[in-house]
Design an enzyme around this catalytic site. Structure first.
Site, mmCIF file in Angstrom:
data_model
loop_
_atom_site.group_PDB
_atom_site.id
_atom_site.type_symbol
_atom_site.label_atom_id
_atom_site.label_comp_id
_atom_site.label_asym_id
_atom_site.label_seq_id
_atom_site.Cartn_x
_atom_site.Cartn_y
_atom_site.Cartn_z
ATOM 1 N N ASN A 1 49.479 62.625 47.956
ATOM 2 C CA ASN A 1 49.363 63.863 48.733
ATOM 3 C C ASN A 1 49.873 63.557 50.132
ATOM 4 O OD1 ASN A 1 48.693 66.151 50.085
ATOM 5 N ND2 ASN A 1 46.468 65.873 49.955
ATOM 6 N N TRP A 2 51.072 64.046 50.424
ATOM 7 C CA TRP A 2 51.675 63.721 51.720
ATOM 8 C C TRP A 2 51.129 64.581 52.858
ATOM 9 C CZ3 TRP A 2 57.615 63.134 50.380
ATOM 10 C CH2 TRP A 2 57.797 61.929 49.706
ATOM 11 N N HIS B 1 41.823 71.185 48.024
ATOM 12 C CA HIS B 1 41.644 69.980 48.845
ATOM 13 C C HIS B 1 40.627 70.272 49.953
ATOM 14 C CE1 HIS B 1 42.461 66.696 51.594
ATOM 15 N NE2 HIS B 1 42.976 66.064 50.546
ATOM 16 N N GLU C 1 40.609 69.601 52.961
ATOM 17 C CA GLU C 1 41.205 70.111 54.207
ATOM 18 C C GLU C 1 41.460 71.606 54.101
ATOM 19 O OE1 GLU C 1 44.364 67.223 54.377
ATOM 20 O OE2 GLU C 1 42.859 65.669 54.760
ATOM 21 N N GLU D 1 37.079 63.504 45.761
ATOM 22 C CA GLU D 1 37.435 63.001 47.085
ATOM 23 C C GLU D 1 36.259 63.214 48.034
ATOM 24 O OE1 GLU D 1 41.961 62.819 47.633
ATOM 25 O OE2 GLU D 1 41.344 64.815 48.241
ATOM 26 N N SER E 1 40.912 57.018 51.190
ATOM 27 C CA SER E 1 41.224 55.674 51.677
ATOM 28 C C SER E 1 41.601 54.690 50.566
ATOM 29 C CB SER E 1 40.060 55.128 52.529
ATOM 30 O OG SER E 1 39.851 55.957 53.655
ATOM 31 N N GLY F 1 46.418 59.636 50.065
ATOM 32 C CA GLY F 1 46.977 60.262 51.255
ATOM 33 C C GLY F 1 47.804 59.262 52.044
ATOM 34 N N GLY F 2 47.223 58.745 53.134
ATOM 35 C CA GLY F 2 47.945 57.901 54.088
ATOM 36 C C GLY F 2 48.792 56.794 53.471
HETATM 37 P P1 13P Z 1 43.610 59.194 52.514
HETATM 38 O O1 13P Z 1 44.130 58.383 51.350
HETATM 39 O O2 13P Z 1 44.526 59.192 53.703
HETATM 40 O O3 13P Z 1 42.186 58.845 52.838
HETATM 41 O O4 13P Z 1 43.592 60.734 52.021
HETATM 42 C C1 13P Z 1 43.023 61.055 50.802
HETATM 43 C C2 13P Z 1 43.368 62.443 50.473
HETATM 44 O O5 13P Z 1 42.950 63.382 51.125
HETATM 45 C C3 13P Z 1 44.277 62.673 49.326
HETATM 46 O O6 13P Z 1 44.287 64.007 48.959
#
Ligand code: 13P
Length: 255
Positions: A9-10, A95, A97, A167, A213, A234-235
């Protein structure tokens, strides 16, 4: 036997040019991997170019969100059919967010899942508790509510084919991943509920991914848990080499 599923997930990172350059490198790095379902979710504007870049590879492209209507006066929104036509095969839905920063509810999630399935996209449905909810020991009841409302009215076949991403909100972008025991507890609970509500076959077939993470160094430990079928990253997925390492660590033979 569930095929491992690893998705990037960018979020709001990478231009179209950066997307194409990344996928060229990444495609080479994972060209020998035939036992993991690999998905990359760029921002909307990169979906079409990304789908072209991964043509003839095993990498699939996802949208990061969608609107449930087919078309209409919804400024700024994208429909399931539009994503599909642009080359996406998957879509991330719900998600945290989207939920916390854009007011998305479980009812919205449900409409979006149904729209995605109706257009032939595979949903990756995100659930997870906040730190406050975990500290109040509400984790499992929050997951129950998000799943019950988010997946309401779906058929067993639909649930069998989609992916759920657990998540925990406190683990996203914080560098603090859930322990493998915490992940397994939540994943086993999710699978039990899916079995109860949609039947044993649906619960056993649905891939449940861990997100929060995930890095090359902690992937193997997480995916070695019985009910952790892969990762939503994500990151660490912004770097092609790191994401390829996460894919490699998720291969069935390596666990
Ligand atoms: P991180 O891997 O940056 O913690 O993000 C996880 C995420 O929200 C994937 O959807």
């Amino acid at each position: 036997m569930r095929t491992p599923f690893v998705a990037a997930n960018w979020k709001m990172y990478k231009t179209v040019a950066e997307t194409v350059a990344y996928l060229r490198d990444f495609g080479t790095l994972v060209s020998a991997v035939d036992d993991v379902e690999i998905v990359v979710a760029p921002p909307f504007v990169g979906v079409h170019a990304a789908a072209e870049a991964v043509r003839d590879t095993r990498v699939g492209i996802a949208g990061q969100d969608l609107h449930w209507e087919r078309e209409g006066a919804f400024t700024g929104e994208i429909s399931a059919g539009m994503l599909k036509e642009a080359g996406a095969r998957y879509v991330i839905i719900g998600h945290s967010e989207r939920r916390t920063k854009f007011g998305e509810t479980d009812e919205h999630v449900n409409r979006k899942v149904k729209a995605a399935v109706g257009a032939g996209l595979t949903p990756i449905v995100c659930v997870g508790e906040t730190l406050e909810e975990r500290e109040r020991e509400q984790t499992l009841s929050v997951l129950d509510r998000q799943l019950r409302l988010g997946l309401d009215g779906l058929s067993a076949d639909t649930v069998a084919a989609l992916a759920v991403a657990y998540e925990p909100v406190w683990a996203i972008g914080t560098g603090r991943n859930a322990t493998s025991a915490q992940a397994q507890e939540a994943h086993a609970h999710i699978r039990d509920r899916l079995r109860e509500w949609f039947g044993a076959e649906a619960g056993d077939s649905c891939r449940v991914l861990y997100g929060g993470s995930v890095k090359p160094a902690n992937t193997r430990e997480l995916v070695s848990q019985a009910d952790v079928d892969g990762a939503l990253v994500g990151g660490a997925s912004l770097d092609a080499k790191a994401f390829a390492e996460i894919v490699a660590a998720s291969r069935p033979g390596r666990i």
